[in-house]
Motif scaffolding. Structure first.
Motif, short mmCIF file in Angstrom:
data_model
loop_
_atom_site.label_atom_id
_atom_site.label_comp_id
_atom_site.label_asym_id
_atom_site.label_seq_id
_atom_site.Cartn_x
_atom_site.Cartn_y
_atom_site.Cartn_z
N HIS A 1 0.83 -1.21 0.00
CA HIS A 1 0.00 0.00 0.00
C HIS A 1 0.87 1.26 0.00
O HIS A 1 0.54 2.25 -0.68
N VAL A 2 1.95 1.24 0.73
CA VAL A 2 2.87 2.39 0.74
C VAL A 2 3.47 2.58 -0.65
O VAL A 2 3.55 3.72 -1.15
N CYS A 3 3.87 1.49 -1.29
CA CYS A 3 4.45 1.58 -2.64
C CYS A 3 3.43 2.09 -3.65
O CYS A 3 3.77 2.92 -4.51
N ILE A 4 2.21 1.64 -3.54
CA ILE A 4 1.16 2.12 -4.45
C ILE A 4 0.93 3.62 -4.24
O ILE A 4 0.80 4.37 -5.20
N ASP A 5 0.91 4.04 -2.98
CA ASP A 5 0.76 5.47 -2.69
C ASP A 5 1.90 6.27 -3.31
O ASP A 5 1.69 7.35 -3.87
N GLU A 6 3.11 5.74 -3.21
CA GLU A 6 4.28 6.43 -3.77
C GLU A 6 4.20 6.50 -5.30
O GLU A 6 4.53 7.52 -5.90
N GLN A 7 3.76 5.41 -5.92
CA GLN A 7 3.60 5.42 -7.38
C GLN A 7 2.58 6.47 -7.81
O GLN A 7 2.79 7.19 -8.78
N LYS A 8 1.49 6.57 -7.09
CA LYS A 8 0.46 7.56 -7.41
C LYS A 8 1.03 8.97 -7.24
O LYS A 8 0.78 9.84 -8.07
N ARG A 9 1.78 9.18 -6.17
CA ARG A 9 2.38 10.49 -5.92
C ARG A 9 3.33 10.86 -7.05
O ARG A 9 3.32 11.99 -7.55
N LYS A 10 4.14 9.90 -7.49
CA LYS A 10 5.09 10.18 -8.58
C LYS A 10 4.39 10.49 -9.88
O LYS A 10 4.86 11.33 -10.64
N LYS A 11 3.28 9.82 -10.15
CA LYS A 11 2.54 10.10 -11.38
C LYS A 11 2.03 11.53 -11.38
O LYS A 11 2.00 12.18 -12.41
N ARG A 12 1.62 12.02 -10.23
CA ARG A 12 1.13 13.40 -10.13
C ARG A 12 2.26 14.41 -10.31
O ARG A 12 2.03 15.55 -10.71
N LEU A 13 3.49 14.01 -10.01
CA LEU A 13 4.62 14.93 -10.06
C LEU A 13 5.45 14.81 -11.33
O LEU A 13 6.52 15.41 -11.42
N LEU A 14 4.97 14.04 -12.29
CA LEU A 14 5.74 13.87 -13.52
C LEU A 14 6.02 15.22 -14.18
O LEU A 14 5.15 16.06 -14.32
N VAL A 15 7.25 15.37 -14.61
CA VAL A 15 7.69 16.61 -15.24
C VAL A 15 8.27 16.25 -16.60
O VAL A 15 8.90 15.21 -16.77
#
Length: 176
Positions: A77-91
Motif C-alpha cells: 500500500h505504501v508503494c502504491i501510494d508512492e507510485q500515485k504520488r510520482k505520477k502526479r509529479l511527472l515533469v
C-alpha cells in the motif's frame, strides 16, 4: 526465538522485539519495494514508512503468525501510494535541469533493453495483475502466500496470474 514469539512480545510493548521481527523481514521487504518502485532510495523510504505504519498499528494485528503477510500488505500500500504520488509529479524531462538529465541518462544506460521492455510491459498491466507478477516472480511467493497478502481466494490468484502472464507474453511479442 522465532518470528511469532518476537511479534507476541512486540504486541505487549517490547520495542526491541518489534525491531528484531522487522529485521528478519528486511530482505523480503526490500525485494517487494524495489520491484514496485525501481529505485533503491524510494524502496528504502517505503520500507521505513511501512515499518512506522506497522508499529503504530501493531495492536490491530490479529494473529502473530501472519505478521510477515500483514507487513508486506502494508508495504504494498505504501508503494502504491508512492507510485500515485510520482505520477502526479511527472515533469517533462526537457524541462528538468542539466544535472538531473545526466542522472536520467546514467540510469537509462545502466538498464538493459530487455529489462526496460519488461518494466514497460509490467506498467501496462492492471494493478492486480502487476501485484501478482511482482509477488510471484520478484518476491518468489507461493500462490497461497499471494492469496493471503492480497486477500483473495487461491483460485482467483491463479486465474489472474494466468491472465497476467498471457498479457505480458502478448505485449512483449509486440516489442521484440
Amino acid at each position: 526465538m522465532n518470528l511469532e514469539q518476537l511479534v507476541l512480545r512486540a504486541t505487549r510493548g517490547d520495542d526491541e522485539a518489534f525491531f528484531e521481527a522487522v529485521s528478519l523481514q528486511k530482505e523480503k521487504l526490500y525485494k517487494v519495494a524495489y520491484a514496485f518502485l525501481h529505485n533503491e532510495n524510494d524502496a528504502l523510504e517505503a520500507i521505513q514508512e511501512a515499518t512506522c505504519r506497522s508499529y503504530l498499528k501493531l495492536s490491530r494485528l490479529e494473529q502473530a503468525a501472519y505478521f510477515s503477510t500483514w507487513l508486506t500488505r502494508i508495504l504494498i500500500h505504501v508503494c502504491i501510494d508512492e507510485q500515485k504520488r510520482k505520477k502526479r509529479l511527472l515533469v517533462d524531462p526537457l524541462e528538468v535541469g542539466n544535472e538531473q538529465n545526466r542522472d536520467l541518462d546514467i540510469d537509462l544506460h545502466e538498464q538493459t533493453v530487455e529489462r526496460m521492455y519488461i518494466e514497460e510491459a509490467l506498467s501496462r498491466l492492471t494493478p492486480a495483475h502487476r501485484h501478482i507478477i511482482i509477488l510471484k516472480y520478484f518476491e518468489d511467493r507461493t500462490i497461497r502466500e499471494i492469496a493471503d497478502v492480497l486477500g483473495h481466494p487461491e483460485g482467483t490468484i491463479k486465474t489472474w496470474l494466468h491472465k497476467a502472464l498471457g498479457a505480458l507474453r502478448k505485449d512483449l511479442r509486440k516489442g521484440w
